[in-house]
Design a protein around this motif. Sequence first.
Motif, PDB file in Angstrom:
ATOM      1  N   THR A   1       0.812  -1.218   0.000  1.00  0.00           N
ATOM      2  CA  THR A   1       0.000   0.000   0.000  1.00  0.00           C
ATOM      3  C   THR A   1       0.843   1.264   0.000  1.00  0.00           C
ATOM      4  OG1 THR A   1      -0.104   0.081   2.415  1.00  0.00           O
ATOM      5  CG2 THR A   1      -1.801  -1.208   1.278  1.00  0.00           C
TER       6      THR A   1
ATOM      7  N   GLN B   1       0.397   3.317  -8.820  1.00  0.00           N
ATOM      8  CA  GLN B   1      -0.978   3.071  -8.387  1.00  0.00           C
ATOM      9  C   GLN B   1      -1.827   4.299  -8.693  1.00  0.00           C
ATOM     10  OE1 GLN B   1      -1.987   0.238  -7.454  1.00  0.00           O
ATOM     11  NE2 GLN B   1      -0.087  -0.836  -6.890  1.00  0.00           N
TER      12      GLN B   1
ATOM     13  N   GLU C   1      -4.302   5.407  -6.982  1.00  0.00           N
ATOM     14  CA  GLU C   1      -4.576   6.158  -5.761  1.00  0.00           C
ATOM     15  C   GLU C   1      -3.368   6.956  -5.282  1.00  0.00           C
ATOM     16  OE1 GLU C   1      -3.384   1.957  -4.454  1.00  0.00           O
ATOM     17  OE2 GLU C   1      -4.549   2.914  -6.066  1.00  0.00           O
TER      18      GLU C   1
ATOM     19  N   ARG D   1     -11.045   7.966  -3.915  1.00  0.00           N
ATOM     20  CA  ARG D   1     -10.196   6.830  -3.556  1.00  0.00           C
ATOM     21  C   ARG D   1     -11.010   5.888  -2.690  1.00  0.00           C
ATOM     22  NH1 ARG D   1      -7.196   4.883   0.614  1.00  0.00           N
ATOM     23  NH2 ARG D   1      -5.146   3.945   0.146  1.00  0.00           N
TER      24      ARG D   1
ATOM     25  N   GLU E   1     -10.944   1.866  -0.904  1.00  0.00           N
ATOM     26  CA  GLU E   1     -10.183   0.659  -0.593  1.00  0.00           C
ATOM     27  C   GLU E   1     -10.812  -0.547  -1.274  1.00  0.00           C
ATOM     28  OE1 GLU E   1      -9.661   0.190   3.582  1.00  0.00           O
ATOM     29  OE2 GLU E   1      -8.514   2.055   3.819  1.00  0.00           O
ATOM     30  N   ASP E   2      -9.964  -1.445  -1.770  1.00  0.00           N
ATOM     31  CA  ASP E   2     -10.431  -2.649  -2.480  1.00  0.00           C
ATOM     32  C   ASP E   2      -9.354  -3.718  -2.349  1.00  0.00           C
ATOM     33  OD1 ASP E   2     -11.212  -4.653  -4.233  1.00  0.00           O
ATOM     34  OD2 ASP E   2     -11.862  -3.251  -5.802  1.00  0.00           O
ATOM     35  N   GLU E   3      -9.652  -4.799  -1.663  1.00  0.00           N
ATOM     36  CA  GLU E   3      -8.660  -5.840  -1.438  1.00  0.00           C
ATOM     37  C   GLU E   3      -8.239  -6.544  -2.721  1.00  0.00           C
ATOM     38  OE1 GLU E   3      -9.961  -8.547   1.528  1.00  0.00           O
ATOM     39  OE2 GLU E   3      -9.771  -7.111   3.174  1.00  0.00           O
TER      40      GLU E   3
ATOM     41  N   LEU F   1      -4.391  -2.428  -2.903  1.00  0.00           N
ATOM     42  CA  LEU F   1      -5.508  -2.510  -1.948  1.00  0.00           C
ATOM     43  C   LEU F   1      -6.385  -1.267  -1.968  1.00  0.00           C
ATOM     44  CD1 LEU F   1      -3.763  -4.194   1.137  1.00  0.00           C
ATOM     45  CD2 LEU F   1      -4.783  -5.253  -0.893  1.00  0.00           C
ATOM     46  N   ALA F   2      -6.293  -0.488  -3.072  1.00  0.00           N
ATOM     47  CA  ALA F   2      -7.160   0.672  -3.235  1.00  0.00           C
ATOM     48  C   ALA F   2      -7.295   0.970  -4.724  1.00  0.00           C
ATOM     49  CB  ALA F   2      -6.621   1.877  -2.481  1.00  0.00           C
ATOM     50  N   LYS F   3      -8.360   1.758  -5.056  1.00  0.00           N
ATOM     51  CA  LYS F   3      -8.603   2.088  -6.469  1.00  0.00           C
ATOM     52  C   LYS F   3      -9.201   3.476  -6.563  1.00  0.00           C
ATOM     53  CE  LYS F   3     -13.172  -0.105  -6.262  1.00  0.00           C
ATOM     54  NZ  LYS F   3     -14.014  -1.226  -6.768  1.00  0.00           N
TER      55      LYS F   3
ATOM     56  N   ASP G   1      -7.189   0.725 -11.222  1.00  0.00           N
ATOM     57  CA  ASP G   1      -6.304   0.193 -10.185  1.00  0.00           C
ATOM     58  C   ASP G   1      -4.918   0.827 -10.295  1.00  0.00           C
ATOM     59  OD1 ASP G   1      -4.890  -1.249  -8.347  1.00  0.00           O
ATOM     60  OD2 ASP G   1      -5.015  -3.157  -9.396  1.00  0.00           O
TER      61      ASP G   1
END
Length: 524
Positions: free
Chosen positions: A108, A144, A146, A156, A158-160, A165-167, A251
């Motif tokens: 991250t 990334q 984000e 922004r 969060e997305d696992e 882990l973010a998008k 992503d």
Amino acid sequence: MLGQYAARLRVTDAQGRFGLTSTEITVGNTAPEVTIQTPGNGAFFDWGDAVPFQVRVSDKEDGDNPVCGRVQWTFGLGHDVRAHPETLGTGCSGAWPTPADAPEHGETENIFGVVVVSYRDNGAGDIPGALGDATLILNPKQLQAEHADASSGVTRVEDESASGLAKITSFDAGDWIAYDPVNFAGITGVRTRASGAGTLSLRWDSATADPFATVTVPAGVGWQNVDTALTDAPTGSGKLYVTSTGGVEVDGFTFQGAGVGDETPPTVSATLAPAQPGGENGWYTGNVTLTVTATDNGTVASRQYSLNGGTTWSNANNPVTLSAEGAVEVFYRATDNAGNVSQVGKVTVRIDKTAPVLSVSGVEAGEYGDSASLTPVFPASDATSGVASVTAAIGDLQVTSGKPVDLWRLALGANTLTVTAKDKAGHVTKQTVAFEVTTSFADLQQLLDGFKAAGLVTGGSLNDQLQEARKHADNGKTKNAVKSLEQFGKHARDPRKVTDAAVRAVLVRDAEALIAQLRAPAGG
């Protein structure tokens, strides 16, 4: 007032916490201008790469030829808005090593490279040297979404399932994200990881500039990877904007190509000292020094050599002494601090420090009657370069190993057999054997009999005169013996009785030698 000063700024908040910073101010001496010529600001690299660099320093007082040992650089690991140093060094050129384990800080984390280069000039009179510096950002190839440096209208989330882990969502028409600085040197394409359906546009220095590339994200379930060539990517450093038609969640971006990581192997060469062999046929007759040199667009890390065809390699950072005798093909190469290995060079070195081995037999020091023959034998060997030649002579007479030498062909008195062996490197071994050739009535009789049997002497007068002389000598009648030998010599000179000139000469010679012996005082 002329001089150098430290200006400090302290800021305190309402709770009493404070921050402190300082800067150096020089009055009366212009600070040098430091320029990082390569790589470009915002260029891309992979963690673990070595990044070649070139620094230029220009100073109003000192000119444009800096002392490169005073050019100091620091490669730091950038993390969001701060950086901490990783490696330090000096030089106007070289290659910055980057840590391969940087991604271990966490998936991250927003990490990147930060380079600070500084130079302090010589000063001006009594005023101390002024400090100039330059800073450069290096982008990892994976950016990334984000972690964009600036954005407008996006969200922004969060997305696992996302790689960091973010998008970025809510990416509608008119919205944008931006990265600054960016430099596309060495970049050929980009892989976009996105979902939804729509089009992303890559623009330069403005969110409304004409796109130089577009990414069409196809409809589908989950994340899609879309590869886009960047054949029209702008040159130099600038700000990269990404806009959307809407309907797309992003992503991140992975930029493709070498970037500015060092992928160029060193150029290597080697020299030998002495430069030319001192022996013959390309053979050195002593130790040889091998010096391997290399140049690189970054930093040469090591130089190596191999004496076994490249199976194993040894350090050649310093000159190498080659001392083993024999012919060997020396391989050499260089490696830079990016791990690039040069082409392998080759040079053949032939060393022979040892003269050939020679033995002589068949001739010993002592006396030999001239009716005898000797058979000299003189083999030679050389384990390294090999035997080039073996020659032998007794006076002017050339001698062949294993071939008999008739001693009547030699001068009476002292003689020397000289044998010379030479190897292909030019080393020479020489041996001599001194011996004496004598004559007597018995030797002369034996020679006469042999010459007669060979048809070189006709009639019996020579034999009669020799036997008569020998009889007189045995009876102590020296004058009569001498007279008979003189008659022998007179007849020996007659070509009708002795047809071969060499035989005539030796018969006369031996007769005169016997006369001299007879006339010599007793015990003389």
